[in-house]
Design a protein around this motif. Structure first.
Motif, short mmCIF file in Angstrom:
data_model
loop_
_atom_site.label_atom_id
_atom_site.label_comp_id
_atom_site.label_asym_id
_atom_site.label_seq_id
_atom_site.Cartn_x
_atom_site.Cartn_y
_atom_site.Cartn_z
N SER A 2 35.87 46.22 43.79
CA SER A 2 35.08 46.37 42.58
C SER A 2 35.43 47.68 41.91
O SER A 2 35.97 48.61 42.53
N LEU A 3 35.09 47.79 40.63
CA LEU A 3 35.35 49.00 39.88
C LEU A 3 34.40 50.10 40.31
O LEU A 3 33.21 49.87 40.50
N SER A 4 34.89 51.31 40.45
CA SER A 4 34.06 52.43 40.87
C SER A 4 33.51 53.15 39.65
O SER A 4 34.27 53.55 38.77
N PRO A 5 32.16 53.34 39.55
CA PRO A 5 31.59 54.06 38.42
C PRO A 5 31.77 55.57 38.55
O PRO A 5 31.45 56.32 37.66
N GLU A 6 32.27 56.05 39.68
CA GLU A 6 32.34 57.48 39.94
C GLU A 6 33.61 58.13 39.42
O GLU A 6 33.76 59.34 39.51
N GLY A 7 34.52 57.36 38.87
CA GLY A 7 35.75 57.93 38.35
C GLY A 7 36.96 57.18 38.84
O GLY A 7 36.85 56.23 39.60
N PRO A 8 38.16 57.61 38.38
CA PRO A 8 39.38 56.90 38.73
C PRO A 8 39.62 56.86 40.23
O PRO A 8 39.42 57.84 40.93
N SER A 9 40.02 55.69 40.70
CA SER A 9 40.40 55.50 42.09
C SER A 9 41.88 55.21 42.13
O SER A 9 42.33 54.24 41.51
N VAL A 37 45.02 48.74 46.72
CA VAL A 37 46.20 47.93 46.41
C VAL A 37 45.78 46.71 45.60
O VAL A 37 44.80 46.03 45.92
N VAL A 38 46.52 46.44 44.54
CA VAL A 38 46.41 45.19 43.80
C VAL A 38 47.77 44.52 43.85
O VAL A 38 48.77 45.11 43.44
N ARG A 39 47.81 43.31 44.36
CA ARG A 39 49.06 42.58 44.53
C ARG A 39 49.12 41.43 43.54
O ARG A 39 48.17 40.65 43.42
N LEU A 40 50.22 41.35 42.82
CA LEU A 40 50.38 40.26 41.87
C LEU A 40 51.84 39.86 41.79
O LEU A 40 52.73 40.64 42.12
N ASP A 41 52.05 38.64 41.36
CA ASP A 41 53.39 38.16 41.05
C ASP A 41 53.38 37.78 39.57
O ASP A 41 52.38 37.26 39.06
N PHE A 45 50.86 34.67 36.45
CA PHE A 45 50.36 34.71 35.07
C PHE A 45 50.63 33.37 34.40
O PHE A 45 51.72 32.81 34.55
N PRO A 46 49.66 32.83 33.64
CA PRO A 46 48.40 33.43 33.24
C PRO A 46 47.19 33.00 34.09
O PRO A 46 46.10 33.49 33.89
N HIS A 47 47.39 32.08 35.05
CA HIS A 47 46.24 31.45 35.70
C HIS A 47 45.46 32.41 36.58
O HIS A 47 44.23 32.33 36.64
N ASP A 48 46.15 33.34 37.28
CA ASP A 48 45.46 34.24 38.20
C ASP A 48 45.52 35.69 37.77
O ASP A 48 45.03 36.57 38.49
N VAL A 49 46.14 35.96 36.64
CA VAL A 49 46.28 37.34 36.16
C VAL A 49 45.75 37.43 34.73
O VAL A 49 46.06 36.58 33.89
N ARG A 50 44.93 38.46 34.48
CA ARG A 50 44.43 38.73 33.14
C ARG A 50 44.77 40.17 32.79
O ARG A 50 44.58 41.08 33.60
N LEU A 51 45.26 40.38 31.58
CA LEU A 51 45.63 41.71 31.12
C LEU A 51 45.01 41.96 29.76
O LEU A 51 45.07 41.11 28.87
N MET A 62 42.50 46.96 31.11
CA MET A 62 42.16 46.38 32.40
C MET A 62 43.21 45.38 32.85
O MET A 62 43.76 44.61 32.06
N LEU A 63 43.50 45.40 34.15
CA LEU A 63 44.34 44.40 34.80
C LEU A 63 43.47 43.71 35.84
O LEU A 63 42.85 44.38 36.68
N SER A 64 43.40 42.39 35.77
CA SER A 64 42.61 41.62 36.73
C SER A 64 43.51 40.62 37.43
O SER A 64 44.28 39.89 36.78
N VAL A 65 43.42 40.59 38.76
CA VAL A 65 44.18 39.64 39.58
C VAL A 65 43.17 38.95 40.48
O VAL A 65 42.67 39.55 41.43
N ARG A 66 42.88 37.70 40.15
CA ARG A 66 41.84 36.96 40.84
C ARG A 66 40.54 37.78 40.80
O ARG A 66 40.04 38.06 39.73
N ASP A 67 39.99 38.19 41.93
CA ASP A 67 38.74 38.94 41.93
C ASP A 67 38.96 40.45 42.03
O ASP A 67 38.02 41.20 42.28
N HIS A 68 40.20 40.88 41.85
CA HIS A 68 40.50 42.32 41.87
C HIS A 68 40.65 42.82 40.44
O HIS A 68 41.33 42.19 39.63
#
Length: 330
Positions: A2-9, A37-41, A45-51, A62-68
């Motif tokens: 999940s995204l951290s509200p405390e700053g960049p991770s 780690v975020v792993r993508l191929d 794209f486009p079914h499991d990757v959103r940019l 934002m980069l989204s890969v499935r639930d990451h």
């Protein structure tokens, strides 16, 4: 994740196939060092990757890969490791021509944004990888940076090939772009092949060929460079096929750790700095006099088979440490 509200991770994005076993080994080591780690191929794209990226001063979004999900400014390192290109199917409502165009657009969009991220360590940047994949350029840059390279001929002119062969004591015929031909349900491999002058005939005109002086090698060495640290593995061949090309008979090989001589180490460092490579695999032939002949550079060469034989090299740990670093512009 999940995204951290405390700053960049700090996050490492790994661009590879979902089946790559080397990535399977490296990812836990990166996470153990405290980097997400975020792993993508690109093929995801486009079914499991959103940019969603906004520019032009810097790409933010934002980069989204499935639930990451990861904010682009949190990405500190990108590992480009044998990804598949984005692909679509005619069943998606597009013609064959539209499918090809959409694949190029998707690859250019996703890979382009990732490659343009500022203050990010790329292992290796796609531009650097592309430059280092030119065998013709690598073979002339080797001597310019202090490495010995056997005399080489490239072309399809029979008279030129024969003139070159008369000046050498034996020839090897090698692929230029890559040894494999992938068919629908099989793969053929063109291994390095010894030739004699009388083997050269008019068929050479049909394609570009690479001929190289045959080195009377005592053994071979695979050097894996990770962030400037060199891991040398001596390879001894014990069959006729393996002695021509060790890829032809892996079962007939034995491996031993070997120190890289200072002169070779210096040449490798200069060459990889020239190509801006943070990772590379290099192949050398070592003759009876101890001369190391540089014959190949692969900016994304597999190393798992070396580490399986020589686990004490700990290449995975070194690579994970590089990818877990805070990042730098590259």
């Amino acid at each position: 994740m999940s995204l951290s509200p405390e700053g960049p991770s700090p996050t490492c994005v790994i661009v590879t196939t979902q089946e790559d076993v080397t990535a399977d080994l490296v990812i836990p080591e990166i996470e153990r060092l405290g980097t997400a780690v975020v792993r993508l191929d690109l093929a995801d794209f486009p079914h499991d990757v959103r940019l969603s990226a906004v520019g032009p001063s810097d790409w933010t979004g934002m980069l989204s890969v499935r639930d990451h999900h990861v904010r682009l400014h949190e990405i500190r390192t990108v590992w480009w490791w044998h990804p598949q290109p984005a692909r679509f199917a005619e069943g998606d409502g597009m013609t064959e021509e539209e499918v090809q165009w959409a694949g190029r657009e998707a690859t250019a969009g996703v890979a382009g944004v990732l490659a343009a991220l500022p203050d990010c360590l790329h292992v290796n940047h796609p531009v650097a990888t592309h430059a280092a994949q030119s065998k013709a350029d690598v073979l002339v840059q080797g001597p310019r940076h202090g490495l010995a390279v056997p005399p080489t001929w490239i072309g399809n002119h029979l008279d030129g090939a024969r003139r070159f062969s008369r000046q050498q004591d034996g020839l090897m015929c090698k692929s230029i772009s890559g040894p494999a031909i992938q068919y629908a349900d099989s793969m053929a491999v063109f291994y390095t092949t010894p030739l004699e002058s009388e083997d050269l005939d008019e068929s050479i005109a049909g394609c570009a060929h690479q001929l190289q002086r045959r080195v009377p090698k005592a053994f071979e060495v695979r050097v894996t460079s990770v962030g400037g640290r060199l891991f040398g593995a001596r390879i001894d061949a014990h069959s006729a096929a393996a002695k021509s090309d060790y890829r032809a008979d892996y079962g007939a090989l034995t491996y031993t750790p070997i120190a890289v001589p200072c002169a070779v180490r210096s040449g490798v460092s200069r060459l990889l700095t020239y190509y801006r490579l943070h990772y590379a695999a290099l192949d050398f032939l070592v003759d009876a006099e101890g001369c190391w002949w540089f014959v190949d550079l692969n900016p994304a060469g597999q190393y798992g088979w070396i580490e399986r034989a020589l686990p004490e090299l700990k290449i995975t740990a070194e690579l994970a440490g590089l990818l877990a670093s805070s990042g730098e512009a590259a």
